[in-house]
Design a protein around this motif. Structure first.
Motif, PDB file in Angstrom:
ATOM      1  N   GLN A 114       0.861  -1.188   0.000  1.00  0.00           N
ATOM      2  CA  GLN A 114       0.000   0.000   0.000  1.00  0.00           C
ATOM      3  C   GLN A 114       0.893   1.232   0.000  1.00  0.00           C
ATOM      4  N   LEU A 115       0.639   2.146  -0.909  1.00  0.00           N
ATOM      5  CA  LEU A 115       1.426   3.371  -0.926  1.00  0.00           C
ATOM      6  C   LEU A 115       1.157   4.153   0.357  1.00  0.00           C
ATOM      7  N   ASN A 116       2.210   4.539   1.055  1.00  0.00           N
ATOM      8  CA  ASN A 116       2.036   5.283   2.303  1.00  0.00           C
ATOM      9  C   ASN A 116       2.579   6.703   2.104  1.00  0.00           C
ATOM     10  N   PRO A 117       1.699   7.705   2.078  1.00  0.00           N
ATOM     11  CA  PRO A 117       2.129   9.078   1.746  1.00  0.00           C
ATOM     12  C   PRO A 117       3.175   9.635   2.707  1.00  0.00           C
ATOM     13  N   ASP A 164       7.393  -1.350  10.631  1.00  0.00           N
ATOM     14  CA  ASP A 164       6.552  -1.185   9.454  1.00  0.00           C
ATOM     15  C   ASP A 164       7.253  -0.257   8.447  1.00  0.00           C
ATOM     16  N   PHE A 165       7.846   0.803   8.978  1.00  0.00           N
ATOM     17  CA  PHE A 165       8.571   1.764   8.145  1.00  0.00           C
ATOM     18  C   PHE A 165       9.809   1.096   7.507  1.00  0.00           C
ATOM     19  N   VAL A 166      10.538   0.340   8.307  1.00  0.00           N
ATOM     20  CA  VAL A 166      11.739  -0.342   7.796  1.00  0.00           C
ATOM     21  C   VAL A 166      11.357  -1.324   6.687  1.00  0.00           C
ATOM     22  N   ASP A 167      10.265  -2.038   6.917  1.00  0.00           N
ATOM     23  CA  ASP A 167       9.796  -2.994   5.919  1.00  0.00           C
ATOM     24  C   ASP A 167       9.491  -2.255   4.606  1.00  0.00           C
ATOM     25  N   LYS A 214       6.925  10.681   1.659  1.00  0.00           N
ATOM     26  CA  LYS A 214       7.488  12.026   1.879  1.00  0.00           C
ATOM     27  C   LYS A 214       8.902  11.900   2.462  1.00  0.00           C
ATOM     28  N   VAL A 215       9.060  11.013   3.459  1.00  0.00           N
ATOM     29  CA  VAL A 215      10.382  10.817   4.069  1.00  0.00           C
ATOM     30  C   VAL A 215      11.373  10.345   2.999  1.00  0.00           C
ATOM     31  N   ILE A 216      10.961   9.395   2.196  1.00  0.00           N
ATOM     32  CA  ILE A 216      11.862   8.845   1.177  1.00  0.00           C
ATOM     33  C   ILE A 216      12.250   9.919   0.159  1.00  0.00           C
ATOM     34  N   SER A 217      11.272  10.717  -0.282  1.00  0.00           N
ATOM     35  CA  SER A 217      11.644  11.725  -1.288  1.00  0.00           C
ATOM     36  C   SER A 217      12.527  12.809  -0.678  1.00  0.00           C
ATOM     37  N   ASP A 218      12.269  13.172   0.591  1.00  0.00           N
ATOM     38  CA  ASP A 218      13.170  14.122   1.274  1.00  0.00           C
ATOM     39  C   ASP A 218      14.585  13.558   1.348  1.00  0.00           C
ATOM     40  N   PHE A 262       6.195   1.527  19.680  1.00  0.00           N
ATOM     41  CA  PHE A 262       7.221   2.284  18.956  1.00  0.00           C
ATOM     42  C   PHE A 262       7.911   1.372  17.929  1.00  0.00           C
ATOM     43  N   PHE A 263       8.375   0.205  18.393  1.00  0.00           N
ATOM     44  CA  PHE A 263       9.101  -0.691  17.486  1.00  0.00           C
ATOM     45  C   PHE A 263       8.189  -1.234  16.380  1.00  0.00           C
ATOM     46  N   SER A 264       6.917  -1.393  16.708  1.00  0.00           N
ATOM     47  CA  SER A 264       6.045  -1.932  15.688  1.00  0.00           C
ATOM     48  C   SER A 264       5.847  -0.911  14.553  1.00  0.00           C
ATOM     49  N   ARG A 265       5.697   0.368  14.892  1.00  0.00           N
ATOM     50  CA  ARG A 265       5.619   1.403  13.839  1.00  0.00           C
ATOM     51  C   ARG A 265       6.926   1.500  13.060  1.00  0.00           C
TER      52      ARG A 265
END
Ligand code: AKG
Ligand code: FE2
Length: 212
Positions: free
Chosen positions: A5-8, A93-96, A12-16, A87-90
């Motif tokens: 799923q695209l996550n906006p 998800d981001f790392v994945d 944003k973090v990736i494009s920054d 915290f680690f679960s969020r």
């Protein structure tokens, strides 16, 4: 592999990161989770569980104090409380997402709470200085009270090479703000704090050699 799923927010973090090698986001963690983490940090600190930070192999206290004055508590993902688990679960998800969309190859992470007492700072440095080239991304989330004022100091100054010179980006540690940057590229510093300054800080790491 499930469909991605695209996550906006992540996008944003990736494009920054691609554009300027750092990103600042305000609502990565919901406010109630930030407050829970803050509480959990304070409980451990009051319980004397924090240690004076060290720098690589430097053991001389005076030398260290001249470089960084914060106290830290390393988190153990396998043995943490409900707030830290969230915290680690969020984060995972981001790392994945990073691994699947950018092939970052993040295989490890390490996080600690940090508390900077009044009058402390962390001099200009690079986060890969501890002979650990595996640190890829540095992440800091600030756990301060909601009314952090510029006169409290404690800004994170990021030194950005630009057109043969250098620009400084000053980022205040306001509650819930998250900063993420390339560990091996951007030098940075924590300016002297005039008010206790709290954060959770860590590194996403790739597999690789530890160079000695
Ligand atoms: O707290 C911050 O803003 C940055 C801390 C930092 O640079 C570090 O712990 O390496
Ligand atoms: Fe750092």
């Amino acid at each position: 592999m499930d469909e991605l799923q695209l996550n906006p927010l992540y996008e944003k973090v990736i494009s920054d990161l691609l554009e300027k090698q750092y990103s600042v986001v305000e609502n990565f963690f919901p406010l109630e989770e930030v407050l829970e983490l803050r509480q959990s940090l304070l409980t451990k600190y009051d319980d004397d569980q924090f240690k004076k930070s060290a720098i690589g192999n430097w053991t001389n206290e005076q030398v260290m104090k001249a470089v960084r004055g914060d106290f830290i508590f390393w988190l153990d993902e396998a043995n943490c409380n409900a707030a830290e688990t969230r915290f680690f679960s969020r984060l995972n998800d981001f790392v994945d997402y990073l691994n699947r969309t950018c092939f970052m190859g993040i295989t490890e992470q390490e996080f600690h709470y940090a508390l900077y007492p009044e009058g402390t700072f962390y001099k200009r440095h690079l986060d890969t200085f501890q002979n650990d080239s595996r640190r890829r991304l540095s992440i800091v989330c600030y756990l301060n009270e909601e009314d952090w004022q510029p006169e409290y100091g404690g800004e994170l100054a990021i030194y950005i090479p630009e057109n043969g010179t250098e620009r400084i980006e000053n980022i205040y540690p306001v509650q819930g703000r998250m900063v993420i940057f390339e560990s091996s590229v951007l030098e940075h510093e924590v300016k002297p704090v005039k008010q206790e300054r709290l954060s959770i800080t860590g590194w996403l790491k790739t597999r690789g050699e530890v160079i000695f």
